[in-house]
Design a protein around this motif. Sequence first.
Motif, mmCIF file in Angstrom:
data_model
loop_
_atom_site.group_PDB
_atom_site.id
_atom_site.type_symbol
_atom_site.label_atom_id
_atom_site.label_comp_id
_atom_site.label_asym_id
_atom_site.label_seq_id
_atom_site.Cartn_x
_atom_site.Cartn_y
_atom_site.Cartn_z
ATOM 1 N N THR A 49 114.213 -23.687 8.078
ATOM 2 C CA THR A 49 115.302 -22.780 7.971
ATOM 3 C C THR A 49 116.571 -23.336 7.724
ATOM 4 N N ALA B 59 111.645 -17.500 -0.478
ATOM 5 C CA ALA B 59 112.182 -17.165 0.952
ATOM 6 C C ALA B 59 111.719 -16.084 1.607
ATOM 7 N N PHE C 119 116.743 -13.974 4.302
ATOM 8 C CA PHE C 119 118.114 -14.354 3.841
ATOM 9 C C PHE C 119 119.026 -13.296 4.106
ATOM 10 N N GLU D 25 118.523 -18.173 6.779
ATOM 11 C CA GLU D 25 117.520 -18.236 5.893
ATOM 12 C C GLU D 25 116.216 -18.851 6.268
ATOM 13 N N TYR E 66 112.501 -20.235 4.922
ATOM 14 C CA TYR E 66 111.723 -20.486 3.396
ATOM 15 C C TYR E 66 110.245 -20.803 4.034
ATOM 16 N N HIS F 258 115.962 -24.808 -3.173
ATOM 17 C CA HIS F 258 117.134 -24.003 -3.019
ATOM 18 C C HIS F 258 118.469 -24.823 -3.152
ATOM 19 N N THR G 71 122.360 -9.654 1.391
ATOM 20 C CA THR G 71 121.005 -10.048 1.649
ATOM 21 C C THR G 71 120.490 -9.641 0.316
#
Length: 305
Positions: A48, A92, A95, A123, A125, A134, A304
């Motif tokens: 995260t 993701a 987000f 976030e 992942y 990212h 978002t």
Amino acid sequence: MANVVRTPLSAAALRRPASYVGARPSARSVRRQCAVRASTGGLVGKPTIHMVWRVPAEDEATIDKYWKTHEEFMKKTHVVGEFGEASSAPRALEFYIAKGKELNDPMDPEKGESGNLLYIMSEIYVAPEDVAGHMKVAGEEWEGMAQMGDYMAKYNVAAQIGTCGVFTCLTDESKAFDIKRGEPTIQVIWRVPASDEKEVDAFWKSHEAFMRKTHVMGKDGADKVHLTSFSINKGKELNDPMDPEQGETGNFLYVMSESYVAPEDVAGHMATAESTWSEFSKFPDFMEKYAIFAQVGAASVFTTF
């Protein structure tokens, strides 16, 4: 609640292009940061990113515009869900950036506002390689990365980049959250000494059981509190969140990130916790002892997917 403390950021790290501004950490380095390795088939362990900025009202328009460009970058370059490989595009599962007016006391709105705005990034992942991807693509394709170092130095309250993994969640299923603009949120960040880890782990595990019994994702369930995302994230705190080479503090971070369908669900969450969760009585003392940041329903989803 303990006074909010700014996470220390070294000037060298903020100015070094290979660290965050222009960030290009390798997947190996991000994997090394993750306290809990990403699991397959479940949300627990997914890496995260969390970040909290405190922004004076006179800078609101500038930072609104800044995070809107970030939103467009995220939509353009990221994949939502566990599709493909991290080498193709960062994947993701969550987000959002929440925004709201900072309260003088996050647990008591009657005490008024500070005059500042809060911007809170959350976030999740799929794997550590996605966090590295990212950061890499942000350095290459988002013009806002050039300003990140200066903004972090000016506004940052707390940050962790891939150091925390999902510790507790609502279900064992791993899928992307369906979050919408305007939804109210709760975020809490605790800094916990290693000597208290077991006690705090048990506390949040009890909280997870309470959440799973009384909450639901989405609008269904008239007798439930309605969430659109929920996780408690845990990891070792770094001396400099932008530079893992600077080592660890010896503390753990616990980061709560929740979004709700409507404001009445935030109120329902608090009321249900107080009336049905046996461990809730410990919460005020733990907040006083560990909290470095909290907001409860004062910030709503601003950007978002």
